[in-house]
Write a protein that holds these residues in place. Structure first.
Motif, short mmCIF file in Angstrom:
data_model
loop_
_atom_site.label_atom_id
_atom_site.label_comp_id
_atom_site.label_asym_id
_atom_site.label_seq_id
_atom_site.Cartn_x
_atom_site.Cartn_y
_atom_site.Cartn_z
N ILE A 130 47.37 49.40 31.22
CA ILE A 130 48.43 50.34 31.60
C ILE A 130 49.40 50.56 30.45
O ILE A 130 49.89 51.68 30.23
N THR A 131 49.66 49.54 29.66
CA THR A 131 50.50 49.71 28.48
C THR A 131 49.86 50.67 27.49
O THR A 131 50.53 51.56 26.92
N ARG A 132 48.55 50.55 27.27
CA ARG A 132 47.86 51.46 26.36
C ARG A 132 47.86 52.90 26.90
O ARG A 132 47.98 53.86 26.14
N CYS A 133 47.74 53.04 28.22
CA CYS A 133 47.81 54.38 28.83
C CYS A 133 49.19 55.00 28.61
O CYS A 133 49.30 56.21 28.34
N ASP B 298 53.02 55.59 40.96
CA ASP B 298 53.81 55.87 42.17
C ASP B 298 52.90 56.27 43.32
O ASP B 298 53.03 55.78 44.45
N ALA B 299 51.99 57.20 43.04
CA ALA B 299 51.09 57.67 44.08
C ALA B 299 50.15 56.57 44.56
O ALA B 299 49.92 56.41 45.76
N ALA B 300 49.64 55.78 43.62
CA ALA B 300 48.73 54.70 43.99
C ALA B 300 49.44 53.64 44.83
O ALA B 300 48.90 53.14 45.82
N HIS B 301 50.68 53.30 44.46
CA HIS B 301 51.44 52.31 45.22
C HIS B 301 51.77 52.82 46.63
O HIS B 301 51.81 52.04 47.59
N GLU C 196 40.89 54.59 36.59
CA GLU C 196 40.96 53.16 36.30
C GLU C 196 42.25 52.55 36.84
O GLU C 196 42.25 51.43 37.35
N ILE C 197 43.35 53.30 36.78
CA ILE C 197 44.60 52.80 37.34
C ILE C 197 44.49 52.66 38.86
O ILE C 197 44.96 51.67 39.44
N ILE D 119 42.66 49.53 39.49
CA ILE D 119 43.51 48.35 39.28
C ILE D 119 44.39 48.10 40.50
O ILE D 119 44.47 46.98 41.02
N VAL D 120 45.07 49.15 40.96
CA VAL D 120 45.96 49.00 42.12
C VAL D 120 45.15 48.58 43.35
O VAL D 120 45.59 47.76 44.16
N ARG D 121 43.95 49.12 43.47
CA ARG D 121 43.09 48.78 44.61
C ARG D 121 42.67 47.30 44.57
O ARG D 121 42.67 46.62 45.59
N HIS D 122 42.33 46.82 43.39
CA HIS D 122 41.96 45.40 43.28
C HIS D 122 43.14 44.49 43.58
O HIS D 122 42.98 43.43 44.21
N VAL D 123 44.34 44.88 43.14
CA VAL D 123 45.54 44.09 43.45
C VAL D 123 45.80 44.08 44.94
O VAL D 123 46.13 43.05 45.54
N ALA D 124 45.65 45.26 45.58
CA ALA D 124 45.84 45.34 47.03
C ALA D 124 44.82 44.46 47.76
O ALA D 124 45.16 43.79 48.74
#
Length: 514
Positions: A154-157, A171-174, A261-262, A265-270
């Motif tokens: 996410i930093t690289r993005c 924001d949308a993913a969260h 990919e973001i 990532i959010v989905r795996h955290v969820a």
């Protein structure tokens, strides 16, 4: 009878150093593994400041998390209350990983560090390693490496695409995070260690599959609806689908590869946090029961003094305090209080059952091996099934539980629909367990269709449970995020018990999301 000699105190007073923490850990480990039969991941103990604890608090308990403005907002909120003395911080944060990482606050006294190690490093640790939901849905060996990868990605993005664009996607993913989990067994177990290695290969493959799907979709005015059969297009898109983030990641036509990919990532955290939502009472009840057992045995052995033990009892009493319903501090059931009370009650049923216990719990009453029974329960149940199976009439009476029905159509008080008799106990137990069943409390929303032959509108349906419709304001905001990610209009229908559309909500994408 042989009297066991009292052992040397692990510490004196409130002060501690790292050698003291090692002695505390080793003493707790001896009791946890040898006396209680626990099975834990290797432990890693980290000592952090109150500022770092506030920071970890704000990022949902994950100190290695990526950056997002909402974490800063939570930090400011918690810090304000903490600095004013209006709120205490948690004594610990524990991460479900291997090794299991327990964060201890440096301001804790030696007694509190002992309590935290017993609670987190052995109680939570055992539950994480052995409960079936965590074994099914989480990758304890890979989560730390994956969080490091996610933070770096996410930093690289942000550097490449700009902080504003990345923030909008996050924001949308969260906003859709609670609808970004697989809820049922049968999906492939997540191997987080391989996610970073597979990212490039997966992106190329998915882009090819994505292009093949959307290349065949008409781009002009709609053709006849029969040109693309309903079942065919639903099958091509994997519909119906309740994991909305998963569907968007795979099928949203306008998302860039980095955005997909973001979402992943959010989905795996969820998914990582999903078992914790289903086991709050059991997880905290297990850890509280374990720390209570360990602290008592340390005191019996003479390894902590009477003064330190009294300090522990005061803290323990605060943890398991349950305000009454008419207390202004009441905000529902304290999971520590309910979980600990049920663990102790099961111990009583197994070792000193009454005739009532034998009638209600014939499989465990009088078995004698309390820890064996508890370890089996900790491994094989979640909150909803745990309460529906093991909340006893004895505990219902002790907690003075009743079931009240407040009909908004009536203006003359409430109905007491379950009292302390056999039928009432069953109803109280069933109703309380439902409060911890996410299938009952979370809205059931599925993506059911996409108008491929027309305007590509996304159709979702919410099956209304127990007469509970979606809150208008929140629904509008979340649907806006969904439309932004999808890139076309979205329509959400609320279906009532008679299978008719009771309400409809719509949203169109904003042009700022590309």
């Amino acid at each position: 009878m042989t009297v066991r000699p009292r052992e040397r105190l692990l510490f004196e007073g409130a002060d501690w150093d790292f050698a003291t923490l090692q002695r505390i850990h080793d003493a707790c480990e001896e009791i946890a593994l040898g006396g209680l039969g626990l099975d834990v991941y290797p432990n890693q103990i980290e000592v952090i400041t109150s500022e770092q604890m506030l920071d970890a608090y704000s990022s949902t308990g994950m100190p290695l998390f990526y950056r997002h403005w909402s974490f800063g907002k939570h930090f400011a909120h918690h810090e304000t209350f903490y600095r004013r003395g209006m709120r205490d911080l948690a004594y610990e944060i524990v991460i479900n990983s291997s090794p299991c990482i327990s964060y201890l606050m440096e301001e804790n006294t030696a007694t509190m560090q002992t309590l935290v190690i017993a609670h987190a490093a052995f109680g939570h640790n055992h539950f994480f390693k052995n409960n079936y939901l965590f074994k099914l849905w989480t990758d304890a060996e890979g989560i730390l490496d994956y969080l490091d990868f996610a933070k770096g990605y996410i930093t690289r993005c942000e550097e490449r695409y700009g902080e504003t664009a990345v923030e909008r996607t996050l924001d949308a993913a969260h906003a859709l995070m609670s609808h970004g989990v697989h809820r049922y067994a049968g999906k492939t177990t997540i191997d987080l260690r391989q996610e970073e290695k597979r990212e490039q290969e997966r992106r190329a493959h998915e882009e090819q599959m994505f292009n093949d799907l959307w290349r065949t979709v008409p781009v002009g005015k709609a053709k006849k609806a029969g040109d693309i059969g309903l079942e065919k297009r639903r099958a091509a898109l994997g519909l119906p689908q309740d994991n909305i983030l998963y569907f968007l990641e795979k099928s949203a036509p306008r998302l860039q590869p980095w955005q997909r990919e973001i979402l992943r990532i959010v989905r795996h955290v969820a998914q990582y946090f999903h078992p914790q939502r289903q086991t709050k009472v059991m997880n905290e009840g297990t850890a509280t029961f374990v720390h209570y057992q360990i602290m008592n045995r340390l005191h019996e052995r003479g390894q902590i003094s009477d003064g330190n033990f009294l300090e522990f009892l005061k803290s323990h009493a605060n943890v398991v305090f349950q305000p009454n319903y008419d207390d202004r501090r009441f905000s529902g059931f304290n999971p520590y209080a309910l979980g600990f009370a049920m663990m102790q009650d099961i111990e009583r049923i197994v070792t000193k059952p009454t005739e009532e216990d034998r009638a209600w719990f014939p499989d465990i009453a009088g078995r004698g091996d309390a820890m064996g029974v508890l370890r089996d329960i900790w491994a094989n149940y979640r909150d909803e099934s745990f309460i529906s199976q093991f909340l006893s009439p004895n505990l219902i009476r002790r907690l003075r539980l009743f079931h009240l029905y407040d009909d908004p159509e009536q203006t003359e008080g409430v109905l007491v629909s379950a009292i302390h008799n056999e039928r009432g106990y069953l109803r109280i137990r069933r109703q309380l367990s439902r409060e911890y069943d996410i299938g009952w409390t979370d809205p059931a929303i599925d993506i059911v269709d996409v108008d491929l032959a027309g305007d590509r509108r996304l159709l979702l349906q919410h099956i209304v449970m127990n007469g509970c419709y979606l809150q208008e304001g929140d629904t509008k905001l979340v649907l806006q995020h969904l439309a932004d990610l999808w890139g076309y209009d979205v329509l959400l229908q609320e279906i009532d018990g008679s299978s008719t559309v009771a309400k409809e909500h719509t949203a169109s994408p904003r042009k700022i999301v590309q």
